[in-house]
Design a protein around this motif. Sequence first.
Motif, mmCIF file in Angstrom:
data_model
loop_
_atom_site.group_PDB
_atom_site.id
_atom_site.type_symbol
_atom_site.label_atom_id
_atom_site.label_comp_id
_atom_site.label_asym_id
_atom_site.label_seq_id
_atom_site.Cartn_x
_atom_site.Cartn_y
_atom_site.Cartn_z
ATOM 1 N N SER A 6 102.497 168.308 87.953
ATOM 2 C CA SER A 6 103.170 167.030 88.173
ATOM 3 C C SER A 6 102.742 166.419 89.508
ATOM 4 O O SER A 6 101.774 166.864 90.127
ATOM 5 C CB SER A 6 104.689 167.236 88.112
ATOM 6 O OG SER A 6 105.345 165.994 88.111
ATOM 7 N N LEU A 57 98.326 164.659 78.444
ATOM 8 C CA LEU A 57 99.337 163.734 77.925
ATOM 9 C C LEU A 57 99.283 163.658 76.400
ATOM 10 O O LEU A 57 100.302 163.587 75.723
ATOM 11 C CB LEU A 57 99.118 162.323 78.501
ATOM 12 C CG LEU A 57 99.525 162.094 79.951
ATOM 13 C CD1 LEU A 57 98.988 160.755 80.439
ATOM 14 C CD2 LEU A 57 101.043 162.118 80.110
ATOM 15 N N HIS A 111 105.905 161.226 84.805
ATOM 16 C CA HIS A 111 105.149 160.938 83.577
ATOM 17 C C HIS A 111 104.530 159.540 83.649
ATOM 18 O O HIS A 111 103.352 159.334 83.308
ATOM 19 C CB HIS A 111 106.084 161.042 82.372
ATOM 20 C CG HIS A 111 105.421 160.732 81.063
ATOM 21 N ND1 HIS A 111 104.922 161.706 80.239
ATOM 22 C CD2 HIS A 111 105.152 159.549 80.451
ATOM 23 C CE1 HIS A 111 104.386 161.145 79.174
ATOM 24 N NE2 HIS A 111 104.507 159.843 79.266
#
Length: 387
Positions: free
Chosen positions: A226, A311, A364
């Motif tokens: 992340s 993703l 995200h």
Amino acid sequence: MAIQLQAHAFAANPMRSNRPQSISPSSAHETLKSLLADPPDDVSNLKVKVLSFKNGKPLATSLESTSGSPPRWHLGWTPPSDFKGFSADSFVFLGEESETVYWAIDVSGDAGTAAKGAGGDGFCFVELRTLMVATDWADAGAMGELAIAGHARGLLEWHNTTRYCGYCGSNTIPIDAGRRKQCTKETCKKRIYPRVDPVVIMLVIDKANDRALLSRQFRFVPRMWSCLAGFVEPGESLEEAVRRETWEETGIEVGEVVYHSSQPWPVGPSSMPCQLMVGFHAYAKTFEIHVDKAELEDAQWHNREDVKKALTFAEYEKAQRTSAIKVNQMCKGVEKGQNFSSDFNVESGELAPMFIPGPFAIAHHLISSWVYQDDAEPMKQLNSSNL
Ligand SMILES: [Zn+2]
């Protein structure tokens, strides 16, 4: 394709809209008091509803779907008469919608007894993180319920951590329908207001080499990568916090810092339930990584194609479905266990060597807007609240 949301998870709370409310918190509080003192026999048309929390978990229920879509969780609103022995001051005003007044209450202690959620009644106290993963992000109503739960949790946790005055140490009492607190000592009487802790979260980008810096914290489930993040310190701007945190954690110098969007984050550690994630794209000036192993497990440059794969392979919809079924089972009393890492593990996808947090997290969107190079769009969308 990037997953576009109308608003970040936990934002766009339908009870926090700017239109004037027709019922003032103080008159709502008076009504609540009389309802607690003298509960009506028929509560079916009562325009006062309460959301209870136990150990930070909101009361939820879940309805099966007839269309083949996963079950849909709902907040477990109950009438004030369900709360025997609680004083009106234990309730926190959430807002008003269509002339119905909504309250929240923490039933973790022994101040009284709550009727629902003891098991077998179709209601269950569920971790907010589990509800977050279980929420269909395309369903504005469901996202609105999630935002209400997040707001309520933040307020109730704030009440828990402000039992004493920070100036003189005396007890505090809730005032203004639980939206403020005040010190009880005559010579002090300080007022205390709910606050948020700003956290900067940044995707550090190497423009020339078309790659981004992703990191792993020790608490992450395997294969999850992340953005970097950190608290803002006194005396620094958000941009300075972005540069300092990036430098401290990875040894990389950041130049330009560009604001992306922000997200209320009530699912952080229980000591910090009122975080506001402020998201940036940060452009690196140096590229050699020196990971601060006290803070991070790892940090690496990843090229755009690899991040796009992470993703693409991620199974966010499967994770949402699995969690929604789990909440349904919990409300039926079939499943009791709640495991954070399994909530997140399911979204990793079986083929992906790494995955990115789901669309409920600002990380995200910071990452996918870089991957799909649509920087301007998500910011415009995520800042507009049209729910
Ligand atoms: Zn005081």
